[in-house]
Design an enzyme around this catalytic site. Structure first.
Site, PDB file in Angstrom:
ATOM      1  N   TRP A  82       4.942  27.012  35.171  1.00 11.79           N
ATOM      2  CA  TRP A  82       4.017  25.909  36.647  1.00 11.79           C
ATOM      3  C   TRP A  82       3.771  24.722  36.293  1.00 11.79           C
ATOM      4  O   TRP A  82       4.085  23.478  36.097  1.00 11.79           O
ATOM      5  CB  TRP A  82       4.680  25.997  37.853  1.00 11.79           C
ATOM      6  CG  TRP A  82       5.965  26.890  38.007  1.00 11.79           C
ATOM      7  CD1 TRP A  82       6.873  28.234  38.914  1.00 11.79           C
ATOM      8  CD2 TRP A  82       6.974  26.047  37.945  1.00 11.79           C
ATOM      9  NE1 TRP A  82       7.909  28.325  38.858  1.00 11.79           N
ATOM     10  CE2 TRP A  82       8.332  27.246  38.668  1.00 11.79           C
ATOM     11  CE3 TRP A  82       7.960  24.345  37.853  1.00 11.79           C
ATOM     12  CZ2 TRP A  82       9.455  26.342  39.221  1.00 11.79           C
ATOM     13  CZ3 TRP A  82       8.909  24.119  37.966  1.00 11.79           C
ATOM     14  CH2 TRP A  82      10.121  25.111  38.386  1.00 11.79           C
ATOM     15  N   ASP A 141      -0.866  22.642  42.543  1.00 13.68           N
ATOM     16  CA  ASP A 141       0.182  22.952  43.010  1.00 13.68           C
ATOM     17  C   ASP A 141       0.312  23.988  43.607  1.00 13.68           C
ATOM     18  O   ASP A 141       0.374  25.431  43.037  1.00 13.68           O
ATOM     19  CB  ASP A 141       0.908  22.787  41.431  1.00 13.68           C
ATOM     20  CG  ASP A 141       2.205  23.502  42.199  1.00 13.68           C
ATOM     21  OD1 ASP A 141       2.633  23.683  43.374  1.00 13.68           O
ATOM     22  OD2 ASP A 141       3.014  23.796  40.321  1.00 13.68           O
ATOM     23  N   LYS A 148       8.759  28.925  49.717  1.00 13.60           N
ATOM     24  CA  LYS A 148       7.879  30.101  49.086  1.00 13.60           C
ATOM     25  C   LYS A 148       7.375  30.749  50.419  1.00 13.60           C
ATOM     26  O   LYS A 148       7.468  31.243  51.119  1.00 13.60           O
ATOM     27  CB  LYS A 148       6.659  29.815  48.376  1.00 13.60           C
ATOM     28  CG  LYS A 148       8.256  29.577  47.061  1.00 13.60           C
ATOM     29  CD  LYS A 148       7.148  28.736  45.932  1.00 13.60           C
ATOM     30  CE  LYS A 148       8.363  27.957  44.895  1.00 13.60           C
ATOM     31  NZ  LYS A 148       8.932  28.818  44.639  1.00 13.60           N
TER      32      LYS A 148
HETATM   33  N1  PMP Z   1       5.827  24.527  41.314  1.00 12.89           N
HETATM   34  C1  PMP Z   1       5.713  26.417  41.673  1.00 12.89           C
HETATM   35  C2  PMP Z   1       4.100  27.024  41.347  1.00 12.89           C
HETATM   36  C3  PMP Z   1       6.561  26.256  41.984  1.00 12.89           C
HETATM   37  O1  PMP Z   1       6.777  27.773  41.860  1.00 12.89           O
HETATM   38  C4  PMP Z   1       8.065  25.672  41.616  1.00 12.89           C
HETATM   39  C5  PMP Z   1       9.332  26.191  42.083  1.00 12.89           C
HETATM   40  N2  PMP Z   1       9.738  27.953  42.158  1.00 12.89           N
HETATM   41  C6  PMP Z   1       7.971  25.116  41.169  1.00 12.89           C
HETATM   42  C7  PMP Z   1       7.179  23.890  41.544  1.00 12.89           C
HETATM   43  C8  PMP Z   1       9.262  23.653  41.625  1.00 12.89           C
HETATM   44  O2  PMP Z   1       9.188  23.308  43.301  1.00 12.89           O
HETATM   45  P1  PMP Z   1      10.603  22.832  43.678  1.00 12.89           P
HETATM   46  O3  PMP Z   1      12.158  23.571  43.431  1.00 12.89           O
HETATM   47  O4  PMP Z   1      10.238  22.483  45.084  1.00 12.89           O
HETATM   48  O5  PMP Z   1      10.648  21.145  42.877  1.00 12.89           O
END
Ligand code: PMP
Length: 360
Positions: free
Chosen positions: A102, A172, A196
């Site tokens: 991420w 994030d 989450k």
């Molecule tokens: N950042 C992190 C740390 C994540 O775990 C996730 C989703 N798994 C995301 C970003 C992306 O999130 P979204 O699908 O809501 O765009």
């Protein structure tokens, strides 16, 4: 009906209590003869719900008055773009930490808007360890430093707070928020998608220090402009009202549990139970360095990889669901956010021990 043991990485398990309340209120919210989904976001009743959810989150996280809290659509990936659009101002430079899947995703998106300095990169450990602070090469002129305190896919967590001097720290916290006490004042911006540790998909929370507002590029779409959204209490367009409502119920549930401080103890215990099985096993391996182990996403592999498919199949037959690791890293991943009860972890521990005993 029995509820499955749900280890999904997100959208993830939500507390039974919250779902039951939502069910009870579904057709007739607060005696209105309609669902909360069906009422206007402009009415005073939804405004009150929205304000209460914000107040509860502020209380849970001890968010000071000089921070704005936004409830936005677009998920965390939306924030990967909104951040540079909103924070750079006249500056073209931003620091990013590549600690895993991420962190890297955020970097790829930021490249479209600014000169990204990857100040640290976990590549030498193949993203199995958070890059040590001594290796960081921060740019004191950067507009901000972006990092990912919990890497959901790699199963890594920062157990320390990066020092970025005067440069605002941006996090994030999609798979980290509310899992423990967090000192908001150490951050310029905190953002998280809700699906989450909070609950429903469709909503992201942005917590931003007020002095960082008013820097948006003129090209920023209005509904993605933090300042415009802050001026409109996140009602610059129709917000994801049902997700907001559900998040509000989760905040109340969290308050009843004792807030992040109490959740941290449970979360620590849940994670330790799983890591203990891994550390005492002849079958399972934890690829993650001990100093970087995530309390939210426990990933592991098999010394005999041919057993993985059988493990997943037998787990599923025992109602232990969503244990397959993300395809980027493979293996197994148990996501154990706030909404995953300790009984689910206990069931998984028991199953892992049984499986090892049977197949060792
Ligand atoms: N950042 C992190 C740390 C994540 O775990 C996730 C989703 N798994 C995301 C970003 C992306 O999130 P979204 O699908 O809501 O765009």
């Amino acid at each position: 009906m029995t509820r499955a043991f749900n280890f999904c990485a997100g959208p993830a398990a939500m507390p039974d209590e919250v779902l039951r309340q939502a069910q009870e209120e579904l057709l007739n919210w607060q005696g209105r003869g309609m669902s909360v989904m069906e009422i206007s976001h402009r009415g005073s009743d939804f405004e009150q719900l929205a304000a209460e959810a914000e107040a509860d989150l502020r209380e849970l996280m001890a968010i000071p008055a000089h921070y704005k809290v936004l409830f936005l659509a677009g998920g965390a990936r939306g924030q990967f773009a909104m951040l540079p659009l909103n924070l750079l101002g006249d500056n073209r430079q931003a620091d990013y930490i590549n600690s895993g899947f991420w962190g890297n995703y955020a970097i790829q998106e930021a490249h479209r808007y600014c000169d990204v300095n990857v100040a640290a990169d976990g590549i030498s450990s193949n993203y199995t360890e958070i890059p040590a602070y001594e290796t960081w090469r921060l740019n004191p002129k950067a507009a901000y430093v972006h990092y990912t305190p919990n890497e959901t896919i790699n199963g890594l967590e920062f157990h320390w707070l990066p020092d970025t001097g005067k440069v605002p720290l941006v996090a994030d916290m999609s798979s980290y928020i509310l899992s423990k006490t967090i000192d908001v004042t150490q951050y310029g911006v905190i953002y998280a998608s809700a699906q989450k540790n909070i609950g429903p998909a469709g909503l992201s929370i942005v917590i931003i220090r007020e002095d960082l507002l008013s820097r948006a590029s003129p090209l920023t779409p209005s509904i993605f402009n933090y300042t415009i959204q802050a001026e409109n209490n996140s009602f610059a367009n129709t917000p994801p009202t049902y997700a907001w409502y559900l998040s509000g119920l989760v905040f109340k549930w969290l308050k009843r549990q004792g807030g992040p401080e109490a959740m941290a103890k449970v979360n620590q215990r849940k994670a330790e139970k799983l890591y203990q099985v891994l550390d005492n096993s002849a079958l399972y391996i934890s690829p993650v360095a001990k100093n970087s182990r995530s309390r939210m996403n426990v990933v592991f592999q098999f010394k005999r990889p041919e057993l993985e498919a059988l493990f997943l199949q037998e787990a599923e037959a025992n109602c232990l669901t969503y244990l397959k690791g993300h395809k980027a890293v493979g293996g197994i991943r148990a996501s154990i956010y706030n909404g995953v009860p300790e009984t689910s972890v206990d069931a998984l521990v028991k199953f892992m021990q049984y499986f090892e005993h049977t197949h060792a």
